[in-house]
Design a protein around this motif. Structure first.
Motif, short mmCIF file in Angstrom:
data_model
loop_
_atom_site.label_atom_id
_atom_site.label_comp_id
_atom_site.label_asym_id
_atom_site.label_seq_id
_atom_site.Cartn_x
_atom_site.Cartn_y
_atom_site.Cartn_z
N CYS A 93 0.83 -1.20 0.00
CA CYS A 93 0.00 0.00 0.00
C CYS A 93 0.86 1.26 0.00
CB CYS A 93 -0.92 0.03 1.23
SG CYS A 93 -2.37 -1.02 1.06
N PRO A 94 0.41 2.33 -0.63
CA PRO A 94 1.15 3.60 -0.57
C PRO A 94 1.21 4.11 0.87
CG PRO A 94 -0.53 3.63 -2.30
CD PRO A 94 -0.78 2.41 -1.48
N PRO A 95 2.30 4.75 1.27
CA PRO A 95 2.44 5.25 2.64
C PRO A 95 1.31 6.19 3.07
CG PRO A 95 4.55 5.32 1.50
CD PRO A 95 3.52 4.95 0.47
N ARG A 96 0.81 7.00 2.15
CA ARG A 96 -0.27 7.91 2.51
C ARG A 96 -1.53 7.16 2.89
NH1 ARG A 96 0.03 12.82 -2.01
NH2 ARG A 96 2.14 13.58 -1.42
N LEU A 97 -1.80 6.07 2.19
CA LEU A 97 -2.98 5.26 2.50
C LEU A 97 -2.80 4.55 3.84
CD1 LEU A 97 -5.73 4.28 1.53
CD2 LEU A 97 -4.57 2.40 0.35
N VAL A 98 -1.58 4.08 4.11
CA VAL A 98 -1.30 3.43 5.39
C VAL A 98 -1.50 4.41 6.54
CG1 VAL A 98 0.47 2.30 6.78
CG2 VAL A 98 0.29 1.80 4.34
N ALA A 99 -1.09 5.66 6.34
CA ALA A 99 -1.23 6.67 7.38
C ALA A 99 -2.69 6.93 7.73
CB ALA A 99 -0.57 7.97 6.94
N ILE A 100 -3.60 6.64 6.81
CA ILE A 100 -5.03 6.82 7.07
C ILE A 100 -5.65 5.54 7.64
CG2 ILE A 100 -7.27 7.29 6.01
CD1 ILE A 100 -5.79 8.98 3.91
N LEU A 101 -5.29 4.40 7.05
CA LEU A 101 -5.93 3.14 7.42
C LEU A 101 -5.49 2.63 8.79
CD1 LEU A 101 -5.88 1.18 4.03
CD2 LEU A 101 -7.80 2.34 5.11
N LYS A 102 -4.21 2.76 9.12
CA LYS A 102 -3.72 2.21 10.38
C LYS A 102 -4.40 2.86 11.60
CE LYS A 102 0.51 0.83 12.75
NZ LYS A 102 0.34 1.54 14.04
N PRO A 103 -4.48 4.19 11.68
CA PRO A 103 -5.21 4.78 12.82
C PRO A 103 -6.69 4.39 12.84
CG PRO A 103 -3.83 6.43 11.76
CD PRO A 103 -3.83 5.23 10.87
#
Length: 284
Positions: A93-103
């Motif tokens: 996954c792109p890092p920006r998407l991870v930054a949204i999905l993980k929280p």
């Protein structure tokens, strides 16, 4: 120097307080429940299927089997999907998407268990009843609900473990000609194995200790499960359902149930840690 020593002493005192609290709780549970186990007999208490407190019969074997069955089903769901999602988030996954999905995933851990149980009663139980048979209140329903509940824990810790693997591991594997999937499977997941196993152990602890959601969807029948569609009662459910009106030997038997639950959790955690260490030594 004095200030540093005071801070060290304060931190040590806090650590000892936590350990002491756990020791006091353990001692209290054993003090209240162990005499009943001696009175009834360990073999009778653990392996008997007769639970009739008013008649003096205290056998918790069906509840032990029910707890293990529900926990095994929950971990089968939680580990497969949890580790899979963690790998997807960290490797594909792109890092920006991870930054949204993980929280967002971590927020799911804050949802009260009764909400999961309510959704299970409203959605899952009728679905199982209509499409698979039985009453719907079953090992399968409890396993699915608990599997969903442990997902945030397994995903969050597994993601942290995978992200902690040094980047040169990944780059070196790719440089040697391995595919992205081969690198993920053979290098990244293996390097993060200890963290992933820690996530599984924490998820297992929550699954076997969960009460309210299991009460709502498991059926609470004191009988050995014969299939995933069988209704069961777990150790935690038994304590929660009967402690409000229990007295005398009945109350002591519920504390003894807590002793067995404590021992089951210790055995499962110890076995998981021993397995992880053995695999780590084998990998070396």
């Amino acid at each position: 120097m004095r200030r540093e020593k005071l801070i060290a002493v304060a931190l040590a005192a806090l650590a000892l307080t936590a350990v002491s609290g756990l020791a006091v709780i353990t001692a209290f549970i054993f003090k209240e429940g162990f005499p009943l186990m001696v009175k009834v007999g360990f073999k009778e208490f653990i392996f008997s299927s007769e639970w009739y407190p008013r008649e003096g019969h205290f056998g918790i074997f069906p509840m032990i089997v029910g707890s293990l069955a529900v926990t095994a089903g929950a971990m089968a769901i939680g580990v497969v999907f949890g580790v899979g999602v963690a790998v997807l988030l960290t490797q594909f996954c792109p890092p920006r998407l991870v930054a949204i999905l993980k929280p967002a995933i971590e927020l799911l851990a804050g949802i009260p268990s009764v909400v999961y149980g309510f959704m299970g009663v409203v959605v899952l139980v009728p679905f199982i009843r209509e499409h698979l048979g039985g009453s719907g209140f079953s090992v399968l329903a409890a396993s699915i609900v608990l599997g969903i509940m442990v997902l945030p824990t397994v995903i969050s810790i597994s993601v942290d473990a995978l992200q902690a693997v040094p980047r040169p591991y990944y780059e070196g594997s790719i440089a040697l000609g391995a595919t992205e999937w081969q690198t993920t499977h053979m290098v990244m997941v293996r390097a993060a194995r200890s963290g992933i196993i820690a996530a599984v152990i924490l998820g297992m602890g929550r699954a076997i200790g969960e009460t309210m959601a299991v009460i709502m969807v498991a059926g609470n029948t004191i009988a050995l499960p014969t299939s995933p569609l069988s209704a069961v009662r777990t150790l935690t459910s038994n304590i929660a359902l009967e402690m409000g009106y229990a007295a005398g030997d009945h109350r002591a038997a519920l504390f003894a149930t807590g002793v067995i639950l404590f021992l089951v959790i210790m055995v499962l955690n110890t076995a998981a840690l021993a397995l992880s260490r053995r695999r780590a030594k084998g990998a070396r």
